[in-house]
Every structure is written in structure tokens, then in C-alpha cells.
Scaffold this active site. Structure first.
Site, short mmCIF file in Angstrom:
data_model
loop_
_atom_site.label_atom_id
_atom_site.label_comp_id
_atom_site.label_asym_id
_atom_site.label_seq_id
_atom_site.Cartn_x
_atom_site.Cartn_y
_atom_site.Cartn_z
N LEU A 1 -7.47 8.98 7.64
CA LEU A 1 -8.13 8.38 6.58
C LEU A 1 -8.06 6.91 6.91
O LEU A 1 -7.07 6.29 6.74
CB LEU A 1 -7.36 8.58 5.49
CG LEU A 1 -7.59 9.98 4.43
CD1 LEU A 1 -7.56 11.15 5.42
CD2 LEU A 1 -6.57 9.96 3.28
N SER B 1 -9.25 3.22 6.02
CA SER B 1 -9.73 2.27 5.09
C SER B 1 -10.41 1.24 5.62
O SER B 1 -9.85 0.42 6.45
CB SER B 1 -8.58 1.61 4.16
OG SER B 1 -7.79 2.62 3.50
N CYS C 1 -11.78 -2.28 7.02
CA CYS C 1 -11.38 -3.57 7.20
C CYS C 1 -12.32 -4.25 8.22
O CYS C 1 -12.48 -4.25 9.29
CB CYS C 1 -10.06 -3.43 8.38
SG CYS C 1 -9.24 -4.90 8.30
N CYS D 1 -4.26 -7.94 11.48
CA CYS D 1 -3.81 -6.54 11.39
C CYS D 1 -3.88 -5.47 12.28
O CYS D 1 -4.39 -5.99 13.46
CB CYS D 1 -4.73 -5.93 10.21
SG CYS D 1 -6.43 -6.21 10.27
N CYS E 1 -5.91 -2.80 12.28
CA CYS E 1 -6.82 -1.74 11.83
C CYS E 1 -7.98 -1.53 12.91
O CYS E 1 -8.20 -0.30 13.29
CB CYS E 1 -7.68 -2.22 10.87
SG CYS E 1 -6.64 -2.71 9.26
N GLU F 1 -12.03 -1.64 1.08
CA GLU F 1 -11.50 -2.84 1.82
C GLU F 1 -10.68 -3.59 1.24
O GLU F 1 -10.40 -3.58 0.00
CB GLU F 1 -12.90 -3.70 1.80
CG GLU F 1 -12.84 -5.02 2.58
CD GLU F 1 -12.40 -5.12 3.75
OE1 GLU F 1 -11.23 -5.75 4.33
OE2 GLU F 1 -13.27 -4.78 4.63
N ASP G 1 -1.10 -1.86 -3.22
CA ASP G 1 -2.12 -0.77 -2.85
C ASP G 1 -2.96 -0.41 -3.90
O ASP G 1 -2.27 0.51 -4.88
CB ASP G 1 -1.36 -0.07 -1.89
CG ASP G 1 -2.29 1.02 -1.18
OD1 ASP G 1 -3.62 1.04 -1.35
OD2 ASP G 1 -1.79 1.45 -0.06
N ARG H 1 -5.59 1.38 -3.34
CA ARG H 1 -6.58 2.54 -2.99
C ARG H 1 -6.31 3.81 -3.91
O ARG H 1 -5.33 4.02 -4.18
CB ARG H 1 -6.31 2.74 -1.50
CG ARG H 1 -6.75 1.67 -0.77
CD ARG H 1 -6.36 1.97 0.72
NE ARG H 1 -4.81 1.80 0.89
CZ ARG H 1 -4.45 1.97 2.30
NH1 ARG H 1 -5.09 2.04 3.29
NH2 ARG H 1 -3.12 1.52 2.40
N THR I 1 -1.27 8.69 10.93
CA THR I 1 -1.18 7.54 10.19
C THR I 1 0.54 7.46 10.04
O THR I 1 1.22 7.96 10.93
CB THR I 1 -1.20 8.18 8.35
OG1 THR I 1 -0.82 7.08 7.75
CG2 THR I 1 -0.01 9.17 8.19
N LYS J 1 0.00 8.09 2.12
CA LYS J 1 -1.18 9.04 2.50
C LYS J 1 -0.86 10.52 2.56
O LYS J 1 -1.63 11.45 2.20
CB LYS J 1 -1.81 8.50 3.92
CG LYS J 1 -2.72 7.09 3.60
CD LYS J 1 -3.36 7.02 4.89
CE LYS J 1 -4.00 5.28 4.84
NZ LYS J 1 -4.55 5.15 6.25
N1 LIG Z 1 -4.84 -6.65 0.58
C1 LIG Z 1 -4.70 -6.75 1.83
N2 LIG Z 1 -5.57 -5.66 2.39
C2 LIG Z 1 -5.00 -5.84 3.74
C3 LIG Z 1 -4.41 -6.68 4.30
N3 LIG Z 1 -4.40 -6.48 5.71
C4 LIG Z 1 -5.00 -5.30 5.92
N4 LIG Z 1 -5.59 -4.89 4.65
C5 LIG Z 1 -6.37 -3.88 4.38
O1 LIG Z 1 -5.34 -2.82 4.44
C6 LIG Z 1 -6.09 -1.49 4.95
C7 LIG Z 1 -5.36 -0.95 6.00
O2 LIG Z 1 -5.79 0.46 6.10
P1 LIG Z 1 -5.04 1.45 6.91
O3 LIG Z 1 -4.58 1.15 8.26
O4 LIG Z 1 -6.06 2.67 6.50
O5 LIG Z 1 -3.85 2.00 6.07
P2 LIG Z 1 -2.12 1.98 6.05
O6 LIG Z 1 -1.69 1.97 4.76
O7 LIG Z 1 -1.64 0.86 6.84
O8 LIG Z 1 -1.81 3.25 6.67
P3 LIG Z 1 -1.89 3.84 8.22
O9 LIG Z 1 -2.68 2.79 9.00
O10 LIG Z 1 -2.54 5.30 8.08
O11 LIG Z 1 -0.66 3.79 8.88
C8 LIG Z 1 -7.42 -1.86 4.94
O12 LIG Z 1 -8.41 -1.64 3.86
C9 LIG Z 1 -7.54 -3.53 5.20
O13 LIG Z 1 -8.77 -3.96 4.91
C10 LIG Z 1 -3.88 -7.89 3.60
O14 LIG Z 1 -3.01 -8.81 4.00
N5 LIG Z 1 -3.97 -7.47 2.19
ZN LIG Z 2 -7.26 -4.79 8.86
#
Ligand SMILES: Nc1nc2c(ncn2[C@@H]2O[C@H](COP(=O)(O)OP(=O)(O)OP(=O)(O)O)[C@@H](O)[C@H]2O)c(=O)[nH]1
Ligand SMILES: [Zn+2]
Length: 359
Positions: free
Chosen positions: A215, A217, A219, A230, A232, A257, A291, A293, A314, A319
């Protein structure tokens, strides 16, 4: 065919109106409130709303905590607009950008008593519109409700926003990918006019067996620009590469996002991070939860695609919990530890320390 708008349609209009700086009307037990988003409020509209009565600004308890205002309604605070306050005051209350440079002169006294339902609905609609979660509300007499504005019953709107969206598949087509030529992209559109989400299916996974699933999200900065803030981008490509290597899998690309706050708010959070706040503190100062989401939709999309069991890629135990609570059995967690670098190490450590991520 009825030309009367459904609740979903009125909510979709309300989101667009608030983003544009247009007022909406929120009703509660025979009382009516004109509501405008703080972020998009201009001087003209502020004067117009002040001519109707004394407005209050509704803030989440998270934002109120930074401003040291008491959230008498638990999840939110209602602060009457001080006499003579202009759009700059409203912006400063809603937007933490200048909190450190120009701290708000307090104390900000919150209102207590009476229903906060319209205020809560306004805040949730601002969140759904991906703008700052703060709104200005003023009560108006039933005879003064402008007919041209979108009207919503506050309780009904809140209940509908809390409900998981219902998706219909729109289209799916073959897309050969670098990781596997057997790629297919499915597009899903919610019935409530919200964001579309995508599924990338690799191969033809057996629906009776646990599917290798991610899953992801959205970015924009990480996935597309290669941001080093990050992990991502490397996670997206790492997940697809593993699915390609195994010959099958499904990656949901969820348009949530910035952990559900939208790109503009994520950039606001990044600015706050440059002022020294971590990723969680920045969200809170903006008025959001860590979060925002909704992972129910991930479960729903997997079920729509015919899957009921997943090997989930993940590091986020939430999740897994959310999938399990929404009808997808997670038979295995597949760790996805890629993309750590000196510029995102503190971000990843904060997620582990504060949001329960597994390192
Ligand atoms: N609000 C916010 N969002 C962020 C930041 N850095 C990254 N993101 C968002 O965080 C999300 C990261 O998503 P994922 O990698 O799917 O989720 P996760 O909770 O880290 O879980 P896993 O990657 O599955 O371990 C994306 O929507 C990014 O845009 C931040 O500093 N602030
Ligand atoms: Zn990111």
C-alpha cells in the site's frame, strides 16, 4: 431523474467552495452557520461575515495546543474573532508559518457550551479539501441563508465523511513495466467525487493465495523528484522490483499525499521542519494528526481486485492492523528497508520512535 443534489454531491461542492474561498452553510438543529476556510479568506469576505455577527474561528485541538487555547469541545477549539481583527490575524491563527518569528499575542480565549457540530463539520471539510484545518463561522438567521450557497446538515456531513468511500473500477489496461512486462494498471474512482486511486498488478496473482502487496501512499517529492527527505521513491521502486522478481504482486498507489494532508500542507510541514520541528510535530502545529490517511480504502481495493490475504510489504504496523480490521488477512510482513540516507535518517528514526514504525 431527480435534480436534487445528493449528500455526496453537496459535500464535493463544499470541498471545492472552501478551497475557492466561497462560504458554505452548515445547519444544526434548526440553526444555520455560514462557514469559510481560514486559508482562503479574503478581506472582502471577512468584512461581509463580520457584518452578520461575531464570527468564531474553529481550530483543531492540535493547533489550539500550539496557541495555548483551551479545546473545550475536546477535538476542537472555538475562538471568537477579536474586534477589529483582519485577515492577517485569521491567517496567523490558522497557519503556523510565522509562529516562531511572530508569536501570537495571547491568551486566546475559547468559547464553551453549545453545539460545536457545525464547527467540527467545517474542519473536517477543510481537511477533505486538503487545506489548513481552520474555518471561520458565524450564525445567520434562517431568513438570511443565501440560496446560492452549498448547504449541508452538519451531523449528516460528518457521518458521511467518516464512512469509507465506495469505489467503482473505471478502467484497467496493460502497461509493460521495466520490472515486468506483465504489468497492468487499474484506476478506481470513489462515488463521492474524491481522489482516484490506482492499482498496479504484476502478473496474474492467484486470488486464493496470499498476494505480495504494497500500500504505497503518494509522495510527489519522493516518488517523482527523488527527494532525499524521505524513503518513498526507493520503497516504490523496491516493491515493484520484488514483485517483478517474484513474477506477481499488487501495488496500490493511494493518492494520500503527505500522509493524507495534501501536497500544499506537506510543503508547509517541510517549512516547519526547516525551522527545527520533526515530521510529527510539524503535522501537529498545522492542526493535523500524525497520520490522516484512511487505510480502509486499501483493504477495499484489494477486496475489489479479488484478494483476501496479503504478504504486506511495510514497516508500519498500523497498515497491517487496518487491513486485518477491514477484511484482509495479513499472513506475513515483508520488510521494505531501502533508501535510508543521511538526509532522511532523522525522519525515519522519528517514525520509529513516535509512530511505531519497525526499524
Ligand atoms: N505530512 C508529512 N507527510 C510526509 C512526510 N514525509 C513523507 N510524507 C508522506 O508520507 C507518506 C509515506 O507513505 P508510506 O511510505 O506509504 O507509509 P509509511 O507509514 O511510512 O509505511 P511503510 O512505508 O509501509 O513502512 C507519503 O504520503 C508521503 O508523502 C512529512 O514529513 N510530513
Ligand atoms: Zn516521501
Amino acid at each position: 431523474m431527480s435534480l436534487i443534489l445528493t449528500l455526496d454531491e453537496e459535500i464535493a461542492r463544499a470541498r471545492a467552495d472552501l478551497r475557492m474561498g466561497v462560504g458554505i452553510v452548515l445547519s444544526d438543529a434548526g440553526r444555520h452557520f455560514l462557514a469559510l476556510a481560514a486559508e482562503t479568506l479574503g478581506a472582502d469576505r471577512l468584512s461581509a461575515i463580520c457584518a452578520l455577527g461575531r464570527p468564531v474561528i474553529a481550530l483543531t485541538a492540535r493547533r489550539a495546543a500550539t496557541l495555548k487555547a483551551v479545546p473545550y469541545d475536546a477535538d476542537l477549539a472555538r475562538i471568537p474573532l477579536p474586534p477589529g481583527a483582519g485577515p492577517d490575524w485569521v491567517k496567523a491563527v490558522a497557519d503556523p508559518a510565522d509562529d516562531l518569528r511572530k508569536p501570537m499575542k495571547g491568551p486566546l480565549k475559547s468559547e464553551r457550551g453549545g453545539s460545536a457540530l457545525p464547527h467540527r463539520a467545517a474542519i473536517h471539510l477543510c481537511k477533505a479539501a486538503r487545506i489548513l484545518p481552520a474555518a471561520l463561522l458565524v450564525e445567520i438567521a434562517p431568513g438570511d441563508v443565501p440560496a446560492a450557497l452549498t448547504r449541508l446538515d452538519a451531523a449528516a456531513a460528518l457521518a458521511r465523511i467518516a464512512r469509507a468511500p465506495v469505489f467503482g473500477p473505471v478502467i484497467s489496461a496493460r502497461v509493460p513495466l521495466a520490472v515486468s512486462e506483465a504489468g497492468r494498471v487499474h484506476v478506481f474512482r470513489p462515488e463521492d467525487g474524491g481522489e482516484e486511486h490506482y492499482a498496479v498488478e504484476i502478473g496474474t496473482p492467484d486470488r486464493a493465495r496470499p498476494v505480495l502487496a504494497r500500500l504505497h501512499s503518494a509522495c510527489f517529492t519522493g516518488d517523482l523528484l527523488g527527494s532525499l527527505k524521505c524513503d518513498c521513491g526507493p520503497q516504490l521502486r523496491g516493491a515493484l522490483a520484488q514483485m517483478g522478481a517474484e513474477g506477481e504482486g499488487v501495488l496500490l498507489y493511494l493518492n494520500q499525499e503527505g500522509r493524507g494532508i495534501g501536497l500544499a500542507n506537506k510543503m508547509r510541514a517541510y517549512s516547519l521542519q526547516d525551522q527545527g520541528f520533526d515530521t510529527v510535530e510539524a503535522n501537529h502545529r498545522l492542526g493535523f494528526e500524525d497520520d490522516e490517511r484512511d487505510f480502509r480504502l486499501g483493504a477495499q481495493l484489494l477486496r475489489t481486485l479479488g484478494f483476501s490475504k496479503a504478504r504486506l510489504m511495510t514497516n508500519n504496523p498500523n497498515k497491517m492492523k487496518m487491513l486485518a480490521a477491514n477484511g484482509i488477512e495479513v499472513t506475513e510482513r515483508v520488510a521494505l528497508k531501502v533508501g535510508r540516507n543521511p538526509l532522511n535518517a532523522a525522519y525515519l528514526d522519528t517514525k520509529a520512535a513516535k509512530s511505531g514504525h519497525l526499524l
